[in-house]
Design an enzyme around this catalytic site. Sequence first.
Site, PDB file in Angstrom:
ATOM      1  N   ASP A  59       0.922  -1.228  -0.065  1.00  0.00           N
ATOM      2  CA  ASP A  59       0.097  -0.074  -0.006  1.00  0.00           C
ATOM      3  C   ASP A  59       0.888   1.301  -0.072  1.00  0.00           C
ATOM      4  O   ASP A  59       1.453   1.510   0.951  1.00  0.00           O
ATOM      5  CB  ASP A  59      -0.908   0.212   1.106  1.00  0.00           C
ATOM      6  CG  ASP A  59      -1.889  -1.027   1.334  1.00  0.00           C
ATOM      7  OD1 ASP A  59      -1.702  -2.081   0.434  1.00  0.00           O
ATOM      8  OD2 ASP A  59      -2.874  -0.777   1.949  1.00  0.00           O
ATOM      9  N   LYS A  62      -6.962   3.378  -3.187  1.00  0.00           N
ATOM     10  CA  LYS A  62      -7.206   3.330  -1.812  1.00  0.00           C
ATOM     11  C   LYS A  62      -7.543   4.513  -1.170  1.00  0.00           C
ATOM     12  O   LYS A  62      -6.769   5.690  -1.538  1.00  0.00           O
ATOM     13  CB  LYS A  62      -6.247   2.436  -1.021  1.00  0.00           C
ATOM     14  CG  LYS A  62      -6.277   2.253   0.619  1.00  0.00           C
ATOM     15  CD  LYS A  62      -5.200   1.606   1.185  1.00  0.00           C
ATOM     16  CE  LYS A  62      -5.250   1.661   2.777  1.00  0.00           C
ATOM     17  NZ  LYS A  62      -3.954   1.264   3.264  1.00  0.00           N
ATOM     18  N   LYS A 111      -9.990   0.079  -2.204  1.00  0.00           N
ATOM     19  CA  LYS A 111     -10.192   0.011  -0.529  1.00  0.00           C
ATOM     20  C   LYS A 111     -10.307   1.130  -0.024  1.00  0.00           C
ATOM     21  O   LYS A 111      -9.638   2.269  -0.168  1.00  0.00           O
ATOM     22  CB  LYS A 111      -8.783  -0.628  -0.683  1.00  0.00           C
ATOM     23  CG  LYS A 111      -8.578  -0.669   0.977  1.00  0.00           C
ATOM     24  CD  LYS A 111      -6.940  -1.230   1.296  1.00  0.00           C
ATOM     25  CE  LYS A 111      -6.525  -1.427   3.068  1.00  0.00           C
ATOM     26  NZ  LYS A 111      -5.342  -1.807   3.121  1.00  0.00           N
TER      27      LYS A 111
END
Lengths: 815, 317
Positions: free
Chosen positions: B154, B217, B253
């Site tokens: 991430d 995300k 996400k």
Amino acid sequence: MSASAANLVERIFDEMSYGPAPEDPKNAFAWLDEHDRKFGHFIDGKWYKPEGREYVFSKNPANGEKLAETMQGADEDVEYAVGCARKAFQTWSTLPNHIRARHLYSFARHVQKHQRLLSVIESLDNGKPIRETRDADVPLIVRHLYHYAGWAQLKDVEMKNWKPIGVIGAIVPWNFPLMLLTWKIAPALAMGNTVVLKPASYTRLTALLLAEIAKEAGIPDGVFNVVTGNGRFGSKLASHDDVDKVAFTGSTEVGQLLRKLTAGTGKKISLELGGKSPVVVFESADLDSAVEGIVDAIWFNQGQVCSAGSRIFVQETVYDTFLKRLKERLSHWRVGDSLDKAVDMGALVDESQLTTIRKYVQTAIDEGGEVFQPDIKLPETGLFYPPTLITNVQTASTVFLEEIFGPVAVLLPFRTAKEAVSLANNTKFGLAASVWTEKTSLNLEVALLIKAGAVWINCHNMFDAAAGFGGYRQSGYGRDGGKEGLYEYAKPSWETRCRPVVTENVSEFGKPVPGLPKLPTAADSTKNPKIDRTYKLFYSGGQKRPDGQYSRPVYTKSGQMIAQVSDSNRKDVREAVEAAQKALPGWSKRAAHNRAQIIYYLAENLELRRNEFSEMLQQLTGVSEKDALLQVDKSIERLFYWSAYADKYGGTVQETLLYGATVKIHEPVGLIAISCPDEEPLLSFISLLAPAVVRGNVVVMAASDKFPIPAIDLVQVLETSDVPAGVVNVLTGNKDHITKYLAEHQNVEAMWYFGGALGSKFVEYESAVNLKRTWVNYGKERNWSNDEQGAGEEFLYHTTQVKNIWIPMGDIFAN
Amino acid sequence: MNNGVNFNESWLTEENFNLPAIKKRAGELGKRRSVKKSYQAAWLFRAVTCIDLTTLSGDDTRSNVQRLCHKAVRPVRDDIVRYFGMQTKGIKVGAVCVYPNRVAECKEILKSLNADTSIKIASVATGFPAGQTPLSCRLEEIRRAVADGATEIDIVINRTYALNGEWEKVFEEVKEMKIACGNAHMKTILATGELGSMTNIYKASMTCMMAGADFIKTSTGKESVNAILPVALVMVRAIRHYYQKTGIKVGFKPAGGIRTAKDSLTWLSLMKEELGDEWVNNEMFRLGASSLLGDIERQLFHCAYGRYAAAHELALA
């Protein structure tokens, strides 16, 4: 958990499908059971079930289940209900404002306490999704009651020259049974009126429940009565002598019927009717949000919404993209039982509605339209119809022209903003519109140019108690909501209700009466022959000879013929209206300051000819010099008064729940035709002309036929005062004959008539055809020199129509 | 896997955004759809499998990471899983999500539980959460995390470039990060709470996808505004538009502030409504959360037994 049930969870886990998410109706059923599923009227604070009445079933449109029986009222039930309301009016209207405010506040509190019950029964009875009744209809009802509890409290401050009308006969439709009835009763009760309400035949249950809640809340007996019955029963209510005002929401056809029915009776009427509202999507819009906007516009309440956005205009540059996205959006649409919390649309209200919609869609196909309906599952039984988009139709197509009142929209491309406005306005209706673009300069301009009572920017179908809702054109007149809504339930304090008796048939009205040469009487003889004055008509900014080339004699009060004026006929009316129509766009767009300057200038020029007008008034009407001068001076004062108002009545910002600005704009009504009275002929003429013109309207004035000279003399003053051509047009001749053609002209948007009772009735009756606004005197003179009667707030009401523009704001996000 | 495309600036400016309208739609998402009874239970199990069970704290040590990993493997009490007949589904969370320094021990613990292949190890990287370190360090951080066993990275985007409108520079950096990820899936954190407008959020989403993001995300969880539905709407619309242009499916996400079972259902329904069924699984959707799982388990307990569990009856994560 059993094996199969467990299996189910496994299966759903794999599929990630939706299942039923029902709202439990048991409390609703308990309420129905408590009343043995059989309801009478609710009159004078009690259930009223006279013997010998028929009953009909209220059904749940989602499954056909019978919910309860309700009564078909008889004529004497109307009699009884109106009688009770009349009796209650005597005390209710004289209560201190604070006490009425307390009552309404209590009503709001009690409705709030029973929100869920109301939501569930509304959903069961109408077929609309519980999500909507729970999140939209019922919260809005509560909001309205609180809002108008406030107006009740403030009545003497904010509505100080107004008083209640009396007994209101309210007739409401089935699409928002509770919401629309509350829009009527909240302002009505706040102003001190009492109400007899007739709900629609399909949806009577929540109105009856609300009456019970009103009683629980302590609303005095007889103040709010609910009677049930068929359409004829509704007409009986509307035409009852003791009903002082008819408040109607429903179809244009029934609205027209009620207008005719009540014509000439001295009853007030407000009509909130049909629509075919445009949604204008520009290339500069947030297209995905506009897709959601379409969802709100046309598929809210299965499209059974008078303000439904049923004509969608999309800029050609993004038309294909937008259509694709819209179709995609519908691919996961859900239609189902109204109590299911996971549906987008519920059931239509009745079989007949389903039949009508199917017929329209078939017509569209027959006329070459392409119909898109998503491939989704509908419940096997119940009155369901899929969301529908029709393309390849144009302005001449039936489905473009007529209100379908179902989940069906037409989609058309446009090229430029100007074209979009023309298309949006190419309709007999004018209820609402939405404009989609991120450009502020564009959305505001388009919002102002669209002829509709509500314009939503980047949203659709937003409602709130603080903003009025109602139409332009054949969508009706009057507003529900806001301060503007109060005027529908109040009348000027000085006024008493007229109850004219008209025995003649309206079709006899306005027949031409020939103007013929007259032999002079002895009194007419003068020493030297005078040079005759030529009195022509005035339109298009010039003096015109009458088409028919006839003249009418004008006599002084003492019977002396002093002039002959032009006798207008149908063609002169047509020319004058056309001239006014041409002048309207330019005049209504002029800066208010500029309009004021012109009317001030008119006052200046009238002042210069003060003595001349005084002498003419003395000679013509036989008044003393003092009274004649008073009349001229008062006329000049009126011009000043209304010039002052040119830039002081533009509107306000409404305090709705919207984050942003809801702007109320007092727009001109448009083209107003005015038939002027005989009394105080100069002052009354100016008192009617000036407010109309300063507020941006154009006028066609039919001068008093008895005393037309002041009007026609004023033409010279108009000509020297820079009044643009066509803004003021003056016709002389037989006033009623002129009135007939003005009232029948469909480009005339409002007709004011100050004359006899028959003419008043005629004007109201004929107005039904294109639903023009009317203002008539039922044959009763008013005192024009009195400021209340000759220049009250009433004049502002009649010269303007309210548009509310909803402008949501917000771009700031997080840091 | 998204291999990205060339940077195309026009893709950033094609759409307009109206925040009030977006908020309205976002507000309705949870109201237009509802799942009850068996449906609710099934959807909650699905939500569990989409969780990136996360701990990102300065005081993370082996003991709480171990607890996290155990909970990841057995997220819902056995009796509840059996009650719903879900024992064959191997209900586990989607991934555990930790700082780079904790990756190695995650790998070791999950291996000891025979779950090192079924549960992904996600590591934040690139100077998380602020990203204000030299690019070379940020890239090295990715490579080290991958070497230690992270299968998902991430990354955070460079907000300095984003706020200055230097989208091509953002693109270039993310592209290098993608290379550094190798076979590991790359999730790009936009830190939407710091981007200032929906327009910027869309631009950041599109830029990251063009640069090869496998997921986009919302947030690090450290911004003042984290995963909220209006932001999500703009991001999933970007995903949809990218898919329409390239045929490549990118995952989503949301992270930060998602705490209740009901929230998780709304997020699943958002994916189903806006992107379709193919996006309602942990290949395409993750919920970055730490306390959410507890509430879901509590709700599942209620679905099973019709009673609410006491907190101490459920295993801590």
